[in-house]
Design an enzyme around this catalytic site. Structure first.
Site, PDB file in Angstrom:
ATOM      1  N   LEU A  99       5.351  40.561   1.772  1.00  0.00           N
ATOM      2  CA  LEU A  99       5.128  39.614   0.677  1.00  0.00           C
ATOM      3  C   LEU A  99       5.993  38.372   0.841  1.00  0.00           C
ATOM      4  O   LEU A  99       6.989  38.380   1.565  1.00  0.00           O
ATOM      5  CB  LEU A  99       5.444  40.326  -0.645  1.00  0.00           C
ATOM      6  CG  LEU A  99       4.531  41.538  -0.888  1.00  0.00           C
ATOM      7  CD1 LEU A  99       5.119  42.481  -1.916  1.00  0.00           C
ATOM      8  CD2 LEU A  99       3.142  41.078  -1.307  1.00  0.00           C
ATOM      9  N   PRO A 100       5.615  37.286   0.131  1.00  0.00           N
ATOM     10  CA  PRO A 100       6.317  36.017   0.375  1.00  0.00           C
ATOM     11  C   PRO A 100       7.813  36.028   0.043  1.00  0.00           C
ATOM     12  O   PRO A 100       8.605  35.507   0.819  1.00  0.00           O
ATOM     13  CB  PRO A 100       5.576  35.025  -0.526  1.00  0.00           C
ATOM     14  CG  PRO A 100       4.249  35.646  -0.793  1.00  0.00           C
ATOM     15  CD  PRO A 100       4.459  37.125  -0.753  1.00  0.00           C
ATOM     16  N   LYS A 219      18.294  39.900   8.678  1.00  0.00           N
ATOM     17  CA  LYS A 219      17.235  38.877   8.751  1.00  0.00           C
ATOM     18  C   LYS A 219      17.718  37.545   8.179  1.00  0.00           C
ATOM     19  O   LYS A 219      17.517  36.483   8.789  1.00  0.00           O
ATOM     20  CB  LYS A 219      16.002  39.383   7.992  1.00  0.00           C
ATOM     21  CG  LYS A 219      14.873  38.386   7.868  1.00  0.00           C
ATOM     22  CD  LYS A 219      14.257  38.031   9.200  1.00  0.00           C
ATOM     23  CE  LYS A 219      13.196  36.944   9.033  1.00  0.00           C
ATOM     24  NZ  LYS A 219      12.701  36.445  10.319  1.00  0.00           N
ATOM     25  N   LYS A 294      13.315  28.808   1.802  1.00  0.00           N
ATOM     26  CA  LYS A 294      13.455  30.056   1.015  1.00  0.00           C
ATOM     27  C   LYS A 294      14.545  30.954   1.605  1.00  0.00           C
ATOM     28  O   LYS A 294      15.414  31.460   0.888  1.00  0.00           O
ATOM     29  CB  LYS A 294      12.114  30.811   1.016  1.00  0.00           C
ATOM     30  CG  LYS A 294      12.166  32.130   0.277  1.00  0.00           C
ATOM     31  CD  LYS A 294      11.110  33.131   0.732  1.00  0.00           C
ATOM     32  CE  LYS A 294      11.421  33.743   2.053  1.00  0.00           C
ATOM     33  NZ  LYS A 294      10.672  34.945   2.408  1.00  0.00           N
TER      34      LYS A 294
HETATM   35  P1  NAD Z   1       1.900  34.443   3.448  1.00  0.00           P
HETATM   36  O1  NAD Z   1       2.177  33.611   2.262  1.00  0.00           O
HETATM   37  O2  NAD Z   1       0.970  33.948   4.504  1.00  0.00           O
HETATM   38  O3  NAD Z   1       1.345  35.879   2.986  1.00  0.00           O
HETATM   39  C1  NAD Z   1       1.776  36.567   1.863  1.00  0.00           C
HETATM   40  C2  NAD Z   1       0.590  37.337   1.317  1.00  0.00           C
HETATM   41  O4  NAD Z   1       1.033  38.092   0.194  1.00  0.00           O
HETATM   42  C3  NAD Z   1      -0.546  36.431   0.814  1.00  0.00           C
HETATM   43  O5  NAD Z   1      -1.772  36.832   1.396  1.00  0.00           O
HETATM   44  C4  NAD Z   1      -0.522  36.639  -0.693  1.00  0.00           C
HETATM   45  O6  NAD Z   1      -1.804  36.504  -1.296  1.00  0.00           O
HETATM   46  C5  NAD Z   1       0.007  38.038  -0.776  1.00  0.00           C
HETATM   47  N1  NAD Z   1       0.545  38.361  -2.085  1.00  0.00           N
HETATM   48  C6  NAD Z   1       1.375  37.617  -2.873  1.00  0.00           C
HETATM   49  N2  NAD Z   1       1.628  38.254  -4.013  1.00  0.00           N
HETATM   50  C7  NAD Z   1       0.962  39.422  -3.962  1.00  0.00           C
HETATM   51  C8  NAD Z   1       0.822  40.518  -4.847  1.00  0.00           C
HETATM   52  N3  NAD Z   1       1.423  40.536  -6.049  1.00  0.00           N
HETATM   53  N4  NAD Z   1       0.050  41.543  -4.483  1.00  0.00           N
HETATM   54  C9  NAD Z   1      -0.567  41.547  -3.291  1.00  0.00           C
HETATM   55  N5  NAD Z   1      -0.490  40.551  -2.407  1.00  0.00           N
HETATM   56  C10 NAD Z   1       0.274  39.496  -2.734  1.00  0.00           C
HETATM   57  O7  NAD Z   1       3.330  34.790   4.068  1.00  0.00           O
HETATM   58  P2  NAD Z   1       3.638  35.262   5.570  1.00  0.00           P
HETATM   59  O8  NAD Z   1       3.803  34.075   6.439  1.00  0.00           O
HETATM   60  O9  NAD Z   1       2.686  36.338   5.938  1.00  0.00           O
HETATM   61  O10 NAD Z   1       5.104  35.881   5.356  1.00  0.00           O
HETATM   62  C11 NAD Z   1       5.293  37.127   4.699  1.00  0.00           C
HETATM   63  C12 NAD Z   1       6.769  37.469   4.753  1.00  0.00           C
HETATM   64  O11 NAD Z   1       7.192  37.526   6.114  1.00  0.00           O
HETATM   65  C13 NAD Z   1       7.668  36.425   4.075  1.00  0.00           C
HETATM   66  O12 NAD Z   1       8.685  37.083   3.385  1.00  0.00           O
HETATM   67  C14 NAD Z   1       8.210  35.608   5.236  1.00  0.00           C
HETATM   68  O13 NAD Z   1       9.462  35.033   4.954  1.00  0.00           O
HETATM   69  C15 NAD Z   1       8.289  36.654   6.339  1.00  0.00           C
HETATM   70  N6  NAD Z   1       8.180  36.127   7.708  1.00  0.00           N
HETATM   71  C16 NAD Z   1       7.267  35.180   8.008  1.00  0.00           C
HETATM   72  C17 NAD Z   1       7.188  34.698   9.320  1.00  0.00           C
HETATM   73  C18 NAD Z   1       6.179  33.632   9.684  1.00  0.00           C
HETATM   74  O14 NAD Z   1       6.304  33.057  10.777  1.00  0.00           O
HETATM   75  N7  NAD Z   1       5.195  33.346   8.863  1.00  0.00           N
HETATM   76  C19 NAD Z   1       8.045  35.199  10.303  1.00  0.00           C
HETATM   77  C20 NAD Z   1       8.945  36.209   9.965  1.00  0.00           C
HETATM   78  C21 NAD Z   1       9.011  36.663   8.650  1.00  0.00           C
END
Ligand code: NAD
Length: 347
Positions: A99-100, A219, A294
Site C-alpha cells: 500500500l502507498p 527501508k 513520503k
Molecule cells: P501505487 O500507488 O502504484 O499502488 C498502491 C495501490 O494501493 C493502488 O493500486 C491503490 O489503489 C491501492 N490502495 C490504496 N488504498 C487501498 C485500500 N484501502 N485498499 C486496497 N487497495 C488500496 O504505489 P506503488 O508504487 O505500488 O508502491 C507501493 C508501496 O511500495 C509504497 O509504500 C512505496 O513506497 C513502496 N515502493 C515503491 C517503489 C516504486 O518504485 N514504485 C519501490 C519500492 C517501494
C-alpha cells in the site's frame, strides 16, 4: 548394508528433504505449512507485478484493490478478485499488502481505507481470521509496523499463532516485474524462514533484519541515504557545469573516485550521460519524487521520535516536498537535478 546403515541413510535423506523444503512445509509447532493460497491487497505499480509473479510461480492468488481498474486486469485473466480485504482473508493462508503509506495500512482518516483494522479490514474476523501470516511490504514507519503487528498478534488463539512480518522492498518497478526485488524483513525469524520461498518468488534477495519494525527501519534508512546522495550528486554536477566541467567528464572522475555511489554510477541524474535511466527519458518512470518525499518524511519523523539530529534528512524532505508542490510529484526523483537545481543536459 546393515540395518543401522540403512536407517542412517534414510535419516540423512529425510534431513535433506526437510531442510530444502522447510519454507513450504515447516514442522514447527507455531508455524503451520505455507499452503497454496496467497491474498494480495494493493495492486499498484509494484503490487500488481508482485502478484503476477506469485501467479506465475503457481500459487492460488486472490486479490483486492480499491481501484476497480486494477482489479479488472486480474479478473479478466480469471484470477480471483475480492471486494474487501476481509474477503481476501477468507480465501488465504497468507496475505501480502503493498500500500502507498502508513495511513492506508492503519488508522486512515477515511476509515474505509484502513486495510488492517478498518471495517471490512484484514483483521475484521479477529480470532476467526483465517490466515496465519500477514506480510506488509509497504514502505511505512517502524512504529506503525509494530502497532499493526500487535493487532495481528491479538488475533492469535491458543492453537493458532498469527504472525506478521514487515517486509518492504528495494528495487523499484522493473525489479518487481522481473522478480528481482530485495526484501528486508522484520518479525519472528521462524515466520521469515517459513515465508522465504514466497519472497523468492517475487525477488532474488531476502535479508532478515531482526524483530518487528526492523524491516521498515532498514527501508527508510536506505531511502534516506538514497535521497540525500541524489541531492549531493546533483549539487556536484550543477556546480561542475557552472565551473566548466562537462557532466560526462565529472561522472568519469566521480565513478573512479571516493564520491562514487549509485546516484552517480547507476542512476545518473544528468540527461545525456547514461542510457536507460529516468534522466534519459524526461524523468518518466522510476521512483517518483512523491514517494521519495513520503519516505523522507517517515525518516524525519522517526529521527524526531528517537531524539536524533538529522538535519540532512529534514533538508532533503523540504527539497523533495517543494519539487512535488512545483508539479513534479510523478517524475522520477532524480529530476531534482533539473527542476530544483536547474541543471543542464549533457550535450
Ligand atoms: P501505487 O500507488 O502504484 O499502488 C498502491 C495501490 O494501493 C493502488 O493500486 C491503490 O489503489 C491501492 N490502495 C490504496 N488504498 C487501498 C485500500 N484501502 N485498499 C486496497 N487497495 C488500496 O504505489 P506503488 O508504487 O505500488 O508502491 C507501493 C508501496 O511500495 C509504497 O509504500 C512505496 O513506497 C513502496 N515502493 C515503491 C517503489 C516504486 O518504485 N514504485 C519501490 C519500492 C517501494
Amino acid at each position: 548394508m546393515t540395518i543401522y546403515r540403512v536407517r542412517s541413510k534414510l535419516l540423512s535423506i529425510c534431513n535433506v528433504i526437510s531442510s530444502s523444503s522447510f519454507a513450504r512445509f515447516s514442522t514447527s509447532s507455531h508455524i503451520p505449512p505455507l499452503l497454496q493460497r496467497i491474498g494480495f491487497v494493493g495492486l499498484g505499480n509494484m503490487g500488481a507485478r508482485m502478484a503476477n509473479n506469485l501467479i506465475k510461480a503457481g500459487y492460488d492468488v486472490a486479490v483486492h484493490d480499491v481501484n476497480p481498474n486494477a482489479m479488472k486486469l486480474f479478473s479478466d485473466r480469471g484470477i480471483l478478485t475480492k471486494e474487501s480485504p476481509f474477503e481476501v482473508t477468507e480465501a488465504s493462508d497468507v496475505v501480502i499488502t503493498m500500500l502507498p503509506s502508513p495511513k492506508h495500512v492503519r488508522f486512515s482518516s477515511i476509515q474505509v481505507l484502513d486495510v488492517y483494522e478498518g471495517p471490512n479490514g484484514l483483521l475484521q474476523g479477529g480470532k476467526q481470521s483465517r490466515p496465519w501470516l500477514f506480510i506488509d511490504s509497504s514502505t511505512i514507519d517502524p512504529q506503525t509496523s509494530r502497532k499493526v503487528s500487535e493487532a495481528v498478534s491479538d488475533c492469535s488463539m491458543e492453537d493458532k499463532k498469527v504472525s506478521m512480518l514487515d517486509a518492504p522492498v528495494s528495487g523499484g518497478v522493473m525489479a518487481a516485474e522481473t522478480a528481482t526485488l530485495t526484501f528486508m524483513v522484520g518479525g519472528s525469524e521462524e515466520a521469515y524462514l517459513a515465508a522465504k520461498t514466497l519472497f523468492l518468488s517475487m525477488g532474488k534477495n531476502t535479508v532478515y533484519c531482526g524483530p518487528t519494525g526492523t524491516g521498515s527501519a532498514a527501508k527508510i534508512c536506505n531511502n534516506l541515504a538514497m535521497g540525500v546522495s541524489m541531492l549531493g550528486v546533483s549539487e556536484a554536477f550543477v556546480l561542475g557545469q557552472s565551473l566548466g566541467i562537462p557532466a560526462d567528464t565529472l561522472t568519469k572522475i566521480i565513478n573512479s573516485s571516493s564520491a562514487r555511489c549509485w546516484s552517480s554510477d547507476s542512476y545518473n541524474p544528468v540527461p545525456g550521460v547514461m542510457e536507460g535511466v529516468p534522466a534519459s527519458r524526461k524523468y518518466d518512470g522510476g521512483f517518483s519524487s512523491k514517494l521519495m518525499a513520503k519516505d523522507l518524511k517517515l525518516a524525519a519523523a522517526s529521527a524526531q521520535e528517537s531524539g536524533l539530529k538529522c538535519p540532512l534528512t529534514q533538508q532533503a524532505e523540504t527539497i523533495f516536498t517543494e519539487l512535488c508542490d512545483d508539479g513534479h510529484a510523478m517524475k522520477d526523483f532524480s529530476c531534482v537535478f533539473r527542476h530544483y537545481y536547474s541543471g543542464k543536459d549533457e550535450l
